[in-house]
Design an enzyme around this catalytic site. Sequence first.
Site, PDB file in Angstrom:
ATOM      1  N   SER A  44       0.822  -1.213   0.000  1.00 55.83           N
ATOM      2  CA  SER A  44       0.000   0.000   0.000  1.00 55.83           C
ATOM      3  C   SER A  44       0.860   1.269   0.000  1.00 55.83           C
ATOM      4  CB  SER A  44      -0.977  -0.005   1.184  1.00 55.83           C
ATOM      5  OG  SER A  44      -0.277  -0.081   2.398  1.00 55.83           O
ATOM      6  N   HIS A  45       2.177   1.128   0.164  1.00 56.18           N
ATOM      7  CA  HIS A  45       3.066   2.295   0.051  1.00 56.18           C
ATOM      8  C   HIS A  45       4.072   2.120  -1.082  1.00 56.18           C
ATOM      9  CE1 HIS A  45       1.292   4.174   3.451  1.00 56.18           C
ATOM     10  NE2 HIS A  45       1.353   3.013   4.074  1.00 56.18           N
ATOM     11  N   ARG A  49       0.931   3.529  -5.256  1.00 56.46           N
ATOM     12  CA  ARG A  49       0.782   4.986  -5.111  1.00 56.46           C
ATOM     13  C   ARG A  49       1.337   5.773  -6.298  1.00 56.46           C
ATOM     14  NH1 ARG A  49      -2.752   6.094  -1.000  1.00 56.46           N
ATOM     15  NH2 ARG A  49      -2.336   4.714   0.740  1.00 56.46           N
ATOM     16  N   HIS A 117       1.901  13.768   1.196  1.00 52.87           N
ATOM     17  CA  HIS A 117       1.818  12.336   1.490  1.00 52.87           C
ATOM     18  C   HIS A 117       3.008  11.768   2.256  1.00 52.87           C
ATOM     19  CE1 HIS A 117       1.065   7.943   0.816  1.00 52.87           C
ATOM     20  NE2 HIS A 117       0.064   8.413   1.516  1.00 52.87           N
ATOM     21  N   ASP A 175       4.889  -0.228  13.381  1.00 51.08           N
ATOM     22  CA  ASP A 175       4.338   0.909  12.639  1.00 51.08           C
ATOM     23  C   ASP A 175       2.896   0.573  12.342  1.00 51.08           C
ATOM     24  OD1 ASP A 175       3.747   3.001  11.008  1.00 51.08           O
ATOM     25  OD2 ASP A 175       4.958   2.309   9.314  1.00 51.08           O
ATOM     26  N   GLU A 185      -5.017  -0.433   2.576  1.00 50.62           N
ATOM     27  CA  GLU A 185      -5.408  -1.849   2.577  1.00 50.62           C
ATOM     28  C   GLU A 185      -6.887  -1.986   2.201  1.00 50.62           C
ATOM     29  OE1 GLU A 185      -3.288  -4.183   2.760  1.00 50.62           O
ATOM     30  OE2 GLU A 185      -1.573  -3.029   3.469  1.00 50.62           O
ATOM     31  N   ARG A 300       5.757 -13.361  17.512  1.00 48.05           N
ATOM     32  CA  ARG A 300       6.848 -12.858  16.668  1.00 48.05           C
ATOM     33  C   ARG A 300       7.011 -11.392  17.013  1.00 48.05           C
ATOM     34  NH1 ARG A 300       5.478  -9.302  12.439  1.00 48.05           N
ATOM     35  NH2 ARG A 300       3.531  -9.612  11.329  1.00 48.05           N
ATOM     36  N   LEU A 301       8.120 -10.824  16.653  1.00 51.16           N
ATOM     37  CA  LEU A 301       8.291  -9.402  16.918  1.00 51.16           C
ATOM     38  C   LEU A 301       7.736  -8.599  15.751  1.00 51.16           C
ATOM     39  CD1 LEU A 301      11.887  -9.234  18.455  1.00 51.16           C
ATOM     40  CD2 LEU A 301       9.670  -9.258  19.629  1.00 51.16           C
ATOM     41  N   ARG A 306       8.387  -7.921   7.627  1.00 56.48           N
ATOM     42  CA  ARG A 306       9.071  -7.083   6.631  1.00 56.48           C
ATOM     43  C   ARG A 306      10.513  -7.520   6.441  1.00 56.48           C
ATOM     44  NH1 ARG A 306      10.456  -2.505   7.460  1.00 56.48           N
ATOM     45  NH2 ARG A 306      10.070  -2.231   9.677  1.00 56.48           N
TER      46      ARG A 306
HETATM   47  P1  NDP Z   1      -0.423  -3.740  10.282  1.00 50.29           P
HETATM   48  O1  NDP Z   1      -1.668  -3.878  11.083  1.00 50.29           O
HETATM   49  O2  NDP Z   1      -0.249  -4.615   9.111  1.00 50.29           O
HETATM   50  O3  NDP Z   1       0.846  -3.928  11.207  1.00 50.29           O
HETATM   51  C1  NDP Z   1       1.059  -3.066  12.287  1.00 50.29           C
HETATM   52  C2  NDP Z   1       2.317  -3.455  13.024  1.00 50.29           C
HETATM   53  O4  NDP Z   1       2.067  -4.660  13.735  1.00 50.29           O
HETATM   54  C3  NDP Z   1       3.494  -3.729  12.108  1.00 50.29           C
HETATM   55  O5  NDP Z   1       4.650  -3.223  12.700  1.00 50.29           O
HETATM   56  C4  NDP Z   1       3.513  -5.257  12.031  1.00 50.29           C
HETATM   57  O6  NDP Z   1       4.806  -5.789  11.774  1.00 50.29           O
HETATM   58  C5  NDP Z   1       3.055  -5.623  13.411  1.00 50.29           C
HETATM   59  N1  NDP Z   1       2.431  -6.928  13.483  1.00 50.29           N
HETATM   60  C6  NDP Z   1       1.510  -7.454  12.639  1.00 50.29           C
HETATM   61  N2  NDP Z   1       1.158  -8.683  13.043  1.00 50.29           N
HETATM   62  C7  NDP Z   1       1.878  -8.949  14.166  1.00 50.29           C
HETATM   63  C8  NDP Z   1       1.958 -10.050  15.033  1.00 50.29           C
HETATM   64  N3  NDP Z   1       1.226 -11.130  14.837  1.00 50.29           N
HETATM   65  N4  NDP Z   1       2.809  -9.982  16.076  1.00 50.29           N
HETATM   66  C9  NDP Z   1       3.567  -8.885  16.278  1.00 50.29           C
HETATM   67  N5  NDP Z   1       3.528  -7.798  15.486  1.00 50.29           N
HETATM   68  C10 NDP Z   1       2.682  -7.825  14.441  1.00 50.29           C
HETATM   69  O7  NDP Z   1      -0.225  -2.211   9.820  1.00 50.29           O
HETATM   70  P2  NDP Z   1      -1.314  -1.103   9.503  1.00 50.29           P
HETATM   71  O8  NDP Z   1      -2.270  -1.685   8.533  1.00 50.29           O
HETATM   72  O9  NDP Z   1      -1.831  -0.529  10.744  1.00 50.29           O
HETATM   73  O10 NDP Z   1      -0.404  -0.009   8.764  1.00 50.29           O
HETATM   74  C11 NDP Z   1       0.255  -0.352   7.561  1.00 50.29           C
HETATM   75  C12 NDP Z   1       1.160   0.766   7.106  1.00 50.29           C
HETATM   76  O11 NDP Z   1       0.382   1.856   6.660  1.00 50.29           O
HETATM   77  C13 NDP Z   1       2.091   1.333   8.172  1.00 50.29           C
HETATM   78  O12 NDP Z   1       3.375   1.401   7.601  1.00 50.29           O
HETATM   79  C14 NDP Z   1       1.565   2.726   8.451  1.00 50.29           C
HETATM   80  O13 NDP Z   1       2.546   3.706   8.741  1.00 50.29           O
HETATM   81  C15 NDP Z   1       0.923   3.065   7.143  1.00 50.29           C
HETATM   82  N6  NDP Z   1      -0.117   4.059   7.315  1.00 50.29           N
HETATM   83  C16 NDP Z   1       0.093   5.323   6.854  1.00 50.29           C
HETATM   84  C17 NDP Z   1      -0.875   6.298   7.010  1.00 50.29           C
HETATM   85  C18 NDP Z   1      -0.653   7.697   6.568  1.00 50.29           C
HETATM   86  O14 NDP Z   1      -1.540   8.516   6.708  1.00 50.29           O
HETATM   87  N7  NDP Z   1       0.488   8.033   6.036  1.00 50.29           N
HETATM   88  C19 NDP Z   1      -2.149   5.981   7.630  1.00 50.29           C
HETATM   89  C20 NDP Z   1      -2.241   4.648   8.121  1.00 50.29           C
HETATM   90  C21 NDP Z   1      -1.259   3.708   7.955  1.00 50.29           C
HETATM   91  P3  NDP Z   1       5.163  -6.319  10.273  1.00 50.29           P
HETATM   92  O15 NDP Z   1       5.331  -5.087   9.435  1.00 50.29           O
HETATM   93  O16 NDP Z   1       6.409  -7.101  10.462  1.00 50.29           O
HETATM   94  O17 NDP Z   1       4.003  -7.162   9.841  1.00 50.29           O
END
Ligand code: NDP
Length: 332
Positions: A44-45, A49, A117, A175, A185, A300-301, A306
């Site tokens: 999505s990034h 875009r 953005h 994040d 998404e 997991r962390l 990623r």
């Molecule tokens: P997710 O819900 O996919 O993930 C959020 C965080 O949780 C990530 O760091 C992810 O790590 C972690 N995570 C996911 N599953 C687990 C798990 N089972 N155990 C531990 N950690 C977990 O992200 P969002 O959908 O909330 O956001 C996606 C992206 O969109 C982000 O980068 C955000 O900055 C961006 N965004 C930007 C906006 C803007 O206005 N510019 C607005 C909203 C979102 P991992 O990445 O490793 O899966």
Amino acid sequence: MIKMSLKEAHELAVSCLSKNGCDAVNAQAIAGRMIQAEGDMCHSHGLFRLPWYAKGVKSGRANGAANPSVEQLAPGVIRVDGDMGYAPLGQEVGHQPLVDCARENGIAALAFVNMFHIAAMWPEVEKLANDGLCALAVTASYPYVAPAGGTKPIYGTNPIGFAWPRPDGPPLVFDQASSSMARGEIQIAARDGHAVPETAGIGPDGETTTDPNVVLAGAQLGFGGYKGASLAMMVELLAGPLIGQFLSIEAKADDDGRGGAPLGGELVIALDPAKFGDAQGFLAHGEKLFEAILAQDGTRLPGARRFANRKKTPQEGIEIPESLHRDILDLM
Ligand code: NDP
């Protein structure tokens, strides 16, 4: 799907941005960020875009020749003015001054202003943690999320990124949007004809729905109800009024129906652990927490997905939908 290497994807992005009015330095910075996202499979990034960015430059709304400038507002406060360009170049320019300022003062804040953005938070905070700092970043966007109990969007999906350095390998990074789902998404689910969870949002009638198109027409919801909504509110204040930038509702009014990227700001805070009293012990102490988490099955962390993708995509390449590839080629 169309398969391509990261290098091909980068060249495609640079070429599309250049043909639509970006100068070389802006095109490289924007493409770099997009392909970094593709490489980590944060679609999505990524190239998703690109048409939006290219159209924004072509229309003259975003400055394709932006020349960001750095200003010290106080001993621990820096401002980077993005010169009305897309965020990646300003973010590149602001990184080292923020590192230097945090090392000098122990804590430093960077206000990014006048940028279009501000996308994902992890590239910023991860880079700072790679330099040994702890970091927090927030930004607002357009009103997509209803306040707790309400039905009309006021807050952006307002992400919060955090990173903590680790002794070996990549930092700990999370994040996350303060909404139940990131907007991109939901847009991707709508594009691909997938349902979204009921917690994602409500339709214009205020009723919950699994149809992404109905959520896009109505309002998204904060994660965890009022708690996510309060975090979204905090982000609005820190990335808006605190640094003299738009609230999400103001950014939408400024866009005035053009459908372009939001103009606004980002607040990044960096902390130098060497200045907080446990310079020798903090890293090992943090590891104790991660070991305790990972000792439990099913954990997991954050960031691990990623980092695993990042190892694969340089060999395996990436895939983008044929329709997106066509849209990009049509702009060139
Ligand atoms: P997710 O819900 O996919 O993930 C959020 C965080 O949780 C990530 O760091 C992810 O790590 C972690 N995570 C996911 N599953 C687990 C798990 N089972 N155990 C531990 N950690 C977990 O992200 P969002 O959908 O909330 O956001 C996606 C992206 O969109 C982000 O980068 C955000 O900055 C961006 N965004 C930007 C906006 C803007 O206005 N510019 C607005 C909203 C979102 P991992 O990445 O490793 O899966």
